[in-house]
Design a protein around this motif. Structure first.
Motif, PDB file in Angstrom:
ATOM      1  N   THR A 334      -8.455  -7.180  -2.362  1.00 15.68           N
ATOM      2  CA  THR A 334      -8.801  -7.337  -0.953  1.00 15.68           C
ATOM      3  C   THR A 334      -8.588  -8.780  -0.501  1.00 15.68           C
ATOM      4  O   THR A 334      -8.037  -9.027   0.583  1.00 15.68           O
ATOM      5  CB  THR A 334     -10.263  -6.935  -0.709  1.00 15.68           C
ATOM      6  N   ALA A 335      -9.004  -9.734  -1.312  1.00 11.49           N
ATOM      7  CA  ALA A 335      -8.828 -11.140  -0.957  1.00 11.49           C
ATOM      8  C   ALA A 335      -7.353 -11.481  -0.796  1.00 11.49           C
ATOM      9  O   ALA A 335      -6.949 -12.112   0.193  1.00 11.49           O
ATOM     10  CB  ALA A 335      -9.464 -12.033  -2.017  1.00 11.49           C
ATOM     11  N   THR A 336      -6.534 -11.064  -1.756  1.00 10.54           N
ATOM     12  CA  THR A 336      -5.108 -11.398  -1.690  1.00 10.54           C
ATOM     13  C   THR A 336      -4.448 -10.758  -0.475  1.00 10.54           C
ATOM     14  O   THR A 336      -3.642 -11.394   0.215  1.00 10.54           O
ATOM     15  CB  THR A 336      -4.398 -10.956  -2.972  1.00 10.54           C
ATOM     16  N   ALA A 337      -4.778  -9.513  -0.197  1.00  9.70           N
ATOM     17  CA  ALA A 337      -4.206  -8.836   0.973  1.00  9.70           C
ATOM     18  C   ALA A 337      -4.685  -9.481   2.275  1.00  9.70           C
ATOM     19  O   ALA A 337      -3.950  -9.515   3.268  1.00  9.70           O
ATOM     20  CB  ALA A 337      -4.547  -7.353   0.952  1.00  9.70           C
ATOM     21  N   THR A 338      -5.911 -10.000   2.280  1.00 10.64           N
ATOM     22  CA  THR A 338      -6.399 -10.718   3.461  1.00 10.64           C
ATOM     23  C   THR A 338      -5.648 -12.027   3.639  1.00 10.64           C
ATOM     24  O   THR A 338      -5.310 -12.418   4.767  1.00 10.64           O
ATOM     25  CB  THR A 338      -7.906 -10.970   3.350  1.00 10.64           C
TER      26      THR A 338
END
Length: 464
Positions: A334-338
């Motif tokens: 989720t962090a990387t996609a954000t």
């Protein structure tokens, strides 16, 4: 101008690309010792990155992950996204024997033990036990800081300190372990310089980046939901990542604090306000100059509370409404996609720039003097100007200049410089993986390609 990463300065040419393999008819069975913690998405990313690079050598490569710490959330991540990896749990007893049947089987079957990327010898004792078996082992992109966080310094000061050390400073225990390795890839040139100056003999000693550069796990739906929930405009917001000078591991792991923990807490108490004020100043510049929003999110779990305690309270009244503070510790995908949906990332933690690079998003690393020399990795990849020392008297001006450049490039993806650095890192990781797997053929040697970049034993300092 992109600066070429350092190349090997010690191993003689006839030795370098020729790594022996006891089973030439098949690829090696690799036991990867990694996954040091789950309270840090940078730590979490090491293992999927290394596994991705190794898996690219062929589906017949047998990969087993031996984690130090792995939570249920991370186990689900592997099961869903890298289901081909075998995970074995267990430790070694005082005699160096596996404590579980699964680990005993993996230990007996593996051809080579690979120490994953880390800020030191996170598994030094395990490798010493393995060394006694006579089978090969190697290091897949580590930092080895001879001083560590208790000698606060800038990266430039660290380079001077390393140059001042005598050639016999390296502990004999670590010298013997390193010398017996089949390969030793240093993820930053300061580590490489230190070990070169220590006249280390035996291993293939070269620069080799952090395995996180090969991480590619994104949760697109979760990031879309987060962007909508926090009312962020895709491509227009900045992600800001706060941290303290020392991670409070005793609180993270629910342990009774000792003297070292009290010392770290005291240092944090003295510096949190002033360090976060530098971050707040940069956030203020972004909001006022772009009108965009800011998402304050953690790289480490404890920083959820750190952010909530300081933001948006320490921001000016006209800036605070544009700043959202993440309420939970997000997972790695989720962090990387954000990050992929952000205009840029401004982080006080060292691995978020790598995560951002995997999705082509430019990043700035605001470094604290208690961090290890791993931050040199960005200069090694031509991004040295994106590292700003938090105590630099010109930090505010430098941050403003870098943020203005990010703002000017909004809408351009991937960012050209970021993409070039990432490509150099992943190319080198492919070469490292080829060495670890034991495959060598046309274009697959371990040479760095043109233009690519008690005792003091076990310098293990925590973190990534």
């Amino acid at each position: 101008m992109t600066r070429d990463p350092p190349t090997d300065r010690t191993a003689p040419d006839p030795w370098r690309p020729h790594v022996t393999h006891s089973h030439p008819g098949r690829p090696r069975r690799i036991l990867l010792r990694s996954s040091w913690a789950t309270a840090n998405i940078g730590d979490v990313a090491h293992s999927p990155g290394a596994l991705h690079a190794l898996r690219a050598e062929g589906e017949d490569v047998e990969l087993t992950l031996w984690p130090c710490r792995l939570g249920e959330r991370e186990r689900r991540m592997f099961a869903e996204r890298q289901p081909w990896v075998r995970i074995v749990d267990g430790d070694l007893d005082a005699d160096g024997n596996p404590t579980t049947a699964a680990l005993a089987e993996a230990w007996a079957e593996a051809d080579i033990l690979v120490h994953g990327s880390a800020a030191g010898l996170g598994a030094g004792a395990d490798l010493r036990a393995w060394q006694a078996t006579g089978r090969p082992y190697g290091f897949f992109g580590i930092t080895y800081d001879p001083f560590g966080p208790y000698t606060p310094s800038t990266l430039a000061q660290a380079a001077t300190q390393i140059a001042a050390l005598p050639a016999d400073y390296l502990s004999e225990a670590d010298r013997e372990l390193f010398a017996g390795a089949e390969f030793l890839y240093c993820r930053d040139s300061l580590t490489l310089d230190y070990l070169t100056r220590q006249r280390l003999t035996g291993p293939l000693l070269e620069w080799g980046p952090d395995a996180t550069f090969a991480h590619d796990l994104l949760d697109e739906p979760a990031a879309d939901s987060l962007v909508a929930e926090y009312r962020l405009t895709r491509g227009e917001f900045l992600v800001a990542v706060p941290r303290s000078r020392f991670a409070p591991y005793h609180r993270i792991h629910g342990l009774t604090p000792g003297r070292t923990d009290h010392h770290r807490d005291a240092v944090n108490a003295a510096h949190d306000a002033e360090d976060l004020a530098v971050l707040a100043g940069a956030i203020t510049h972004w909001v006022r100059s772009t009108g965009g929003q800011v998402l304050v999110g953690p790289e480490m779990s404890y920083a959820v509370d750190l952010a909530a305690d300081h933001f948006p309270r320490i921001l000016p009244d006209d800036v605070a409404p544009q700043v959202r503070v993440l309420a939970d510790y997000w997972d790695l995908p989720t962090a990387t996609a954000t990050y992929a949906r952000a205009a840029g990332v401004l982080t006080m933690d060292c691995h978020s720039p790598i995560l951002a690079s995997t999705v082509g998003t430019p990043a700035i690393y605001l470094r604290q003097p208690t961090e290890t020399i791993k931050g040199r990795m960005y200069a090694d990849l031509g991004l040295g100007d994106t590292v700003v020392e938090v105590e630099d008297h010109a930090a505010a001006a430098r941050l403003a200049e870098l943020l203005d450049a990010i703002a000017e490039g909004r809408g351009t993806r991937p960012d050209v410089r970021t993409a070039a650095a990432h490509a150099a890192a992943t190319e080198r990781l492919a070469q490292m993986a080829s060495t670890a797997v034991g495959r060598h053929g046309p274009g697959r040697d371990t040479e760095a390609s043109d233009g690519v970049g008690g005792t003091k034993s076990e310098v293990s300092v925590g973190g990534v």
